[in-house]
Write a protein that holds these residues in place. Structure first.
Motif, mmCIF file in Angstrom:
data_model
loop_
_atom_site.group_PDB
_atom_site.id
_atom_site.type_symbol
_atom_site.label_atom_id
_atom_site.label_comp_id
_atom_site.label_asym_id
_atom_site.label_seq_id
_atom_site.Cartn_x
_atom_site.Cartn_y
_atom_site.Cartn_z
ATOM 1 N N GLY A 803 0.805 -1.227 0.000
ATOM 2 C CA GLY A 803 0.000 0.000 0.000
ATOM 3 C C GLY A 803 0.832 1.268 0.000
ATOM 4 N N ILE A 804 2.169 1.131 0.089
ATOM 5 C CA ILE A 804 3.033 2.321 0.083
ATOM 6 C C ILE A 804 2.887 3.060 -1.238
ATOM 7 C CG2 ILE A 804 5.435 3.099 0.143
ATOM 8 C CD1 ILE A 804 6.024 0.772 2.033
ATOM 9 N N GLY A 805 2.666 4.366 -1.162
ATOM 10 C CA GLY A 805 2.494 5.181 -2.371
ATOM 11 C C GLY A 805 1.084 5.163 -2.893
ATOM 12 N N GLU A 806 0.217 4.300 -2.326
ATOM 13 C CA GLU A 806 -1.156 4.188 -2.815
ATOM 14 C C GLU A 806 -2.178 4.391 -1.700
ATOM 15 O OE1 GLU A 806 -1.660 0.490 -4.790
ATOM 16 O OE2 GLU A 806 -0.060 0.842 -6.249
ATOM 17 N N GLU A 812 0.869 5.119 7.379
ATOM 18 C CA GLU A 812 0.802 5.529 8.778
ATOM 19 C C GLU A 812 0.955 4.325 9.714
ATOM 20 O OE1 GLU A 812 0.829 8.478 9.941
ATOM 21 O OE2 GLU A 812 0.705 9.464 7.980
ATOM 22 N N ILE A 813 0.361 3.214 9.289
ATOM 23 C CA ILE A 813 0.487 1.987 10.117
ATOM 24 C C ILE A 813 1.941 1.556 10.189
ATOM 25 C CG2 ILE A 813 -0.069 -0.472 10.178
ATOM 26 C CD1 ILE A 813 -2.836 0.249 9.081
ATOM 27 N N LEU A 818 7.011 0.993 13.265
ATOM 28 C CA LEU A 818 8.424 1.323 13.480
ATOM 29 C C LEU A 818 8.610 2.014 14.827
ATOM 30 C CD1 LEU A 818 9.293 2.550 9.873
ATOM 31 C CD2 LEU A 818 10.221 0.529 11.000
ATOM 32 N N ALA A 819 7.663 2.883 15.166
ATOM 33 C CA ALA A 819 7.755 3.577 16.453
ATOM 34 C C ALA A 819 7.644 2.583 17.615
ATOM 35 C CB ALA A 819 6.659 4.642 16.540
ATOM 36 N N VAL A 820 6.709 1.627 17.494
ATOM 37 C CA VAL A 820 6.542 0.621 18.540
ATOM 38 C C VAL A 820 7.807 -0.216 18.668
ATOM 39 C CG1 VAL A 820 5.320 -1.488 19.149
ATOM 40 C CG2 VAL A 820 4.038 0.500 18.359
ATOM 41 N N ALA A 821 8.384 -0.612 17.534
ATOM 42 C CA ALA A 821 9.580 -1.443 17.559
ATOM 43 C C ALA A 821 10.747 -0.710 18.215
ATOM 44 C CB ALA A 821 9.940 -1.871 16.137
ATOM 45 N N PHE A 841 10.752 4.542 0.499
ATOM 46 C CA PHE A 841 9.938 4.918 1.645
ATOM 47 C C PHE A 841 10.472 4.268 2.927
ATOM 48 C CE2 PHE A 841 6.523 3.950 4.594
ATOM 49 C CZ PHE A 841 5.911 5.194 4.770
ATOM 50 N N LEU A 842 10.771 2.987 2.832
ATOM 51 C CA LEU A 842 11.235 2.257 4.012
ATOM 52 C C LEU A 842 12.607 2.750 4.451
ATOM 53 C CD1 LEU A 842 10.018 -1.302 2.971
ATOM 54 C CD2 LEU A 842 9.088 0.092 4.821
ATOM 55 N N GLN A 843 13.473 3.112 3.491
ATOM 56 C CA GLN A 843 14.787 3.654 3.865
ATOM 57 C C GLN A 843 14.618 4.992 4.581
ATOM 58 O OE1 GLN A 843 16.647 3.615 -0.018
ATOM 59 N NE2 GLN A 843 17.848 1.745 0.480
ATOM 60 N N ASN A 844 13.719 5.824 4.049
ATOM 61 C CA ASN A 844 13.490 7.127 4.682
ATOM 62 C C ASN A 844 12.846 6.972 6.053
ATOM 63 O OD1 ASN A 844 14.553 8.418 2.422
ATOM 64 N ND2 ASN A 844 12.542 8.582 1.408
ATOM 65 N N ALA A 845 12.014 5.899 6.197
ATOM 66 C CA ALA A 845 11.365 5.663 7.495
ATOM 67 C C ALA A 845 12.311 4.998 8.484
ATOM 68 C CB ALA A 845 10.125 4.817 7.297
#
Length: 890
Positions: A803-806, A812-813, A818-821, A841-845
């Motif tokens: 769902g990334i980009g779409e 947001e999930i 990532l925040a929880v981890a 996206f994942l690299q930036n996150a």
């Protein structure tokens, strides 16, 4: 005093009996002694008589031989005239019926002359008297020879001859031959025959050395046989006395033997008298007398007993009546005595205890006070007809007690007859069988019903379903298969007692939600079924299923704990006359499993696709079992995990592949659930561990080091197997550090209450093996379970990555995960990264690890080795490169 008089009666009878017995014994002893003396005298006289006749026969033979010898000594040339000699011998034979043959035999054993002209010139073999020493006796009696004559030894068995020899000397005293007379044994036995036929005797003639010559009845010759029953020869016995007698016993038979030794000849005559047979008449007589005596004693005893009984009868009658009354009154069974009209005359205490009625309340009334109304009038009419005819009636009667309780008795009614045969009373005995009958009815009920809920069980449902499908008219029949969702979790959490209470509540809800014409049954465990037979159509069944889903989803309050129990329902419809019960039940079961597969708390109608899926599952299970046994169809793939920023491979996830015997590659998503449900996942996991660790050790030996290796562990393995112990054992076998192993489990596994799951996870954590939570976000996503487990990795499911980009919500999930981890100090792995924008996206996150076809597909062991070799050379993956080509760049 009365007792002393009564005892005199049997004592007098006893003394009389003893006196008669004593007289009988004396008579018996004296009589038998006299009979024995008579037998001894009779046998002695017989022996003397037979001896006299035998001596005369022997003297006759001696006389014939002496006459012949005188002629031969007077006419010396007669020995050389065989014809004349034979003629004279024939004349002697004609005058001697006890002889078979007379012959003159040379010292060499040749027949010089014979009454049998055919024997002249022939050898006479076997004549023992020709070779024996010549005693100072006029004649020598040889041993018995086979055959009828001297020169004809061949004869049927039992035909033999007795040679009697007399020496023939010349005028000068020289021995010139022998005169031999063949004594016929039949002639001897003929002399004995009249005695043997009339008396129980056995006669025998022996030589002095014990050789048997003749016997009547016939007896086998026994060399050395001793008439005294000892091993010594006759001579030693006869040295003491030439005549006498002795007794012996053989085979329980007593014998008296008289023996006589002729003073002139070496012969012994025995007369054996069967004393047992001789006394048989006397003993038969005494036996008859014994029976007569026994009858007399029996009469005396009977008379004494009758007198004794009559003397005590009146004395004991009162005591017996008192004892009988006490026994009947205290017996455990109720007893009722009525007159011939059926009015109660007497009842015992057990009747009061059983029915609640006191004696005064029923005496003078009929037993109708106990009538429960269960039996029809014809029942009692048949009862009265039976007992009025004088027969005993037995049967089971349902009565009612004074307090209105149901009472089942096993009743026996016996008519009592008077002196003239008329019926005067009836005695009824009641045995309480209420508890037994209720237990039997309960057992019969439980054979077709569930014990906990008292609903019809599977057997009863099958009968009802079969009956519904046998109806004519082709009416539709509906079957709903209901299975409670996650009931096992509730059962394991609260215990079976609370689980049973929850089942009872469930049954109450289901029963209230349906009409009376619908059959609700419990099939077992948490499975139920409903049989619908009236006005069946799909829309109505769908409405019913939806109503049941709503009813079941309502919260349940149980011991302060609130539960929300749901159900999955499968629906199948068949027509009477066209469907089979087992088929309809299986179709409803398949539809129920489809509802569970689609998410639970649903209902599904059966369709043919479900049948195909079930057959497919059976084929997969059978094929997988063969694949595990042979290990040839199973293989492993390794999908690399890349550092999200350097894009260098830092780990591998082990994936399993299966190629069926038909060449079809079966998806793990299809065969892993089958392995879990069948329990084969334990064997499959053991094989996977062994193969993976062997390969990892091989890479280590080649210098191709990988930081960590991820193994997918099923919740079934954690719950049923000592997976921790098995894994540590394999690691130790290949010398692989536990810090290099990551165990991937799904988040639903964390919800399990099974003790073995917790034990395995604790053992893995203690050993230093890392734990990764797979497919996070698709299940319960319980943060408390994450905190308790101390997991090291969190894996974001592919459903969010795509769902990334779409879809902004998916992004947001991912940020939230990532925040929880990070808050729990866990590393994050994103799987299913197939596009460039997903990677960026994942690299930036700030995701830690990346996995997906964008960087690499699952590789074989050889392809994985090449990838590790290039990584060791400092190469990295170019994002967006062909996964199969594995393009890497410095």
């Amino acid at each position: 005093m009365i007792w002393n008089r009564i005892l005199l009666i049997p004592l007098t009878g006893l003394l009389l009996s003893i006196s008669f017995v004593a007289l009988f014994l004396v008579f018996h002893d004296i009589g038998e002694s006299r009979a024995r003396v008579s037998i001894a005298k009779e046998s002695q006289v017989l022996a003397d008589s037979v001896e006299s006749g035998l001596i005369r026969s022997v003297q006759d033979i001696q006389g014939r031989l002496n006459t012949l010898r005188g002629q031969l000594e007077y006419e010396d040339d007669l020995l050389f005239m065989p014809d004349e000699l034979s003629r004279r011998l024939e004349l002697l034979i004609d005058m001697s019926p006890q002889l078979r043959e007379i012959a003159v035999v040379s010292p060499e054993g040749l027949v010089l002359g014979s009454s049998n002209v055919r024997a002249i010139g022939l050898a006479a073999p076997g004549i023992s008297c020709l070779r024996e020493p010549q005693p100072a006796l006029p004649m020598i009696f040889g041993r018995a020879l086979p055959g009828r004559s001297l020169t004809e030894p061949l004869a049927p068995v039992g035909i033999y001859q007795l040679p009697v020899c007399m020496v023939l000397k010349s005028s000068s005293g020289r021995e010139v031959g022998w005169l031999v007379a063949v004594w016929n044994p039949d002639a001897i036995r003929e002399q004995f025959r009249s005695l043997v036929e009339q008396l129980p005797v056995h006669l025998a003639l022996y030589r002095y050395d014990g050789a048997l010559m003749a016997a009547s009845p016939a007896r086998d010759a026994v060399p050395g046989y001793n008439i005294a029953g000892e091993a010594e020869p006759f001579a030693s016995l006869l040295e003491q006395r030439e005549w006498g007698r002795f007794t012996s016993r053989r085979d329980a038979t007593e014998y008296l033997t008289q023996y006589r030794a002729t003073s002139m000849y070496p012969l012994v005559l025995t007369l054996e008298y069967d004393v047992t047979a001789g006394l048989a008449h006397w003993r038969e007589l005494t036996q008859r007398l014994g029976w007569v005596l026994g009858g007399i004693i029996a009469v005396i005893a009977l008379a004494s007993a009758l007198l004794f009984v009559m003397a005590r009868r009146q004395q004991r009658m009162a005591g017996r009546l008192q004892l009988l009354g006490t026994a009947i009154s205290t017996t455990a069974n109720a007893v009722i005595i009525t007159d011939k009209r059926g009015q109660v005359q007497w009842v015992n205490r057990a009747f009061t205890r059983l029915t609640g009625y006191e004696s005064a309340q029923v005496v003078g009334h009929t037993p109708a006070v106990l009538n429960s109304g269960t039996h029809p009038k014809t029942f009692f009419a048949e009862l009265w007809r039976t007992i009025s005819s004088g027969a005993v009636w037995r049967g089971e009667v349902v009565n009612r007690t004074r307090y209105g309780h149901r009472l089942i008795v096993d009743q026996t009614i016996t008519p009592i007859h008077g002196e003239h045969g008329e019926i005067t009373h009836y005695v009824a005995v009641h045995e309480d069988v209420t508890a037994r009958r209720e237990a039997e009815q309960r057992a019969l009920f439980l054979a077709f019903h569930d014990q906990l809920t008292e609903l019809p069980n599977r057997r009863k449902l099958a009968e009802n379903l079969a009956e519904a499908l046998r109806r004519e008219g082709g009416e539709r029949v509906g079957l709903l298969y209901i299975d409670l969702d996650n009931f096992k979790t509730v059962n394991d959490t609260l215990g079976h007692r609370q689980g049973d209470e929850l089942l009872v509540i469930t049954v109450r809800r289901l029963s209230n939600a349906i009409s009376d014409d619908i059959c609700l049954a419990r099939l077992g465990g948490d499975e139920f079924a409903m049989l619908v037979t009236d006005d069946v159509n799909e829309s109505w069944l769908e409405e019913l299923a939806a109503r049941l889903i709503r009813v079941m989803s309502q919260p349940v309050e149980l011991n302060g704990t609130r539960f929300q129990l749901t159900a999955s329902i499968g629906i199948a419809v068949g027509r009477a006359g066209a469907a089979e019960p087992a088929t309809l039940l299986r179709q409803a079961d398949l539809a129920m499993y489809k509802a569970k597969h689609d998410g639970r708390n649903l209902y599904r109608f059966f369709d043919q696709q479900m049948d195909y899926l079930m057959q497919r599952r059976v084929e997969l299970e059978q094929g997988l079992r063969v694949a595990i046994e042979t290990e040839r169809a199973l293989s492993l793939r390794y999908q690399p995990l890349f550092d999200a920023h350097t894009l260098r491979p830092v780990g591998l996830e082990v994936l399993m592949r299966w190629c069926s015997s038909s060449g079809e590659w079966i998806s793990p998503a299809e065969f892993i659930p089958v392995a879990e449900e069948s329990g084969m996942i334990v064997e499959l996991g053991a094989w996977q561990m062994e193969e993976v660790m062997r390969q990892l050790a091989a890479w280590d030996s080649q210098g191709l080091v990988i930081d960590h290796l991820s193994l997918n562990i099923s919740s079934v393995q954690l719950a049923r197997d000592d997976i921790a112990g098995r894994l540590l054992s394999v690691l130790a076998k290949y010398g692989i550090a536990t810090s290099r192993i990551v165990v991937e489990i799904t988040e639903t596994t964390l919800m399990s209450k099974a003790p073995q799951v917790r034990t395995n996870l604790a053992a893995l954590e203690t050993a230093g093996i890392f734990v990764s939570i797979d497919d996070f976000g698709t299940g319960y996503s319980s943060l408390s379970y994450l905190k308790q487990l101390h997991a090291d990795y969190l894996k974001i499911d592919r459903s969010f990555v795509i769902g990334i980009g779409e879809n902004r919500s998916d992004e947001e999930i991912i940020h939230a995960m990532l925040a929880v981890a990070r808050s729990l100090q866990m590393k994050v792995v994103a799987e299913g990264v197939d596009q460039e924008q997903q990677l960026r996206f994942l690299q930036n996150a700030d995701c830690d690890l990346i996995q997906g076809f964008l960087l690499s597909k699952p590789l074989t062991a050889a392809e994985t080795g090449q990838l590790l070799m290039r990584a060791r050379q400092g190469l990295t993956v170019i994002a967006g490169s062909d996964p199969a080509g594995q393009t890497l760049t410095p």
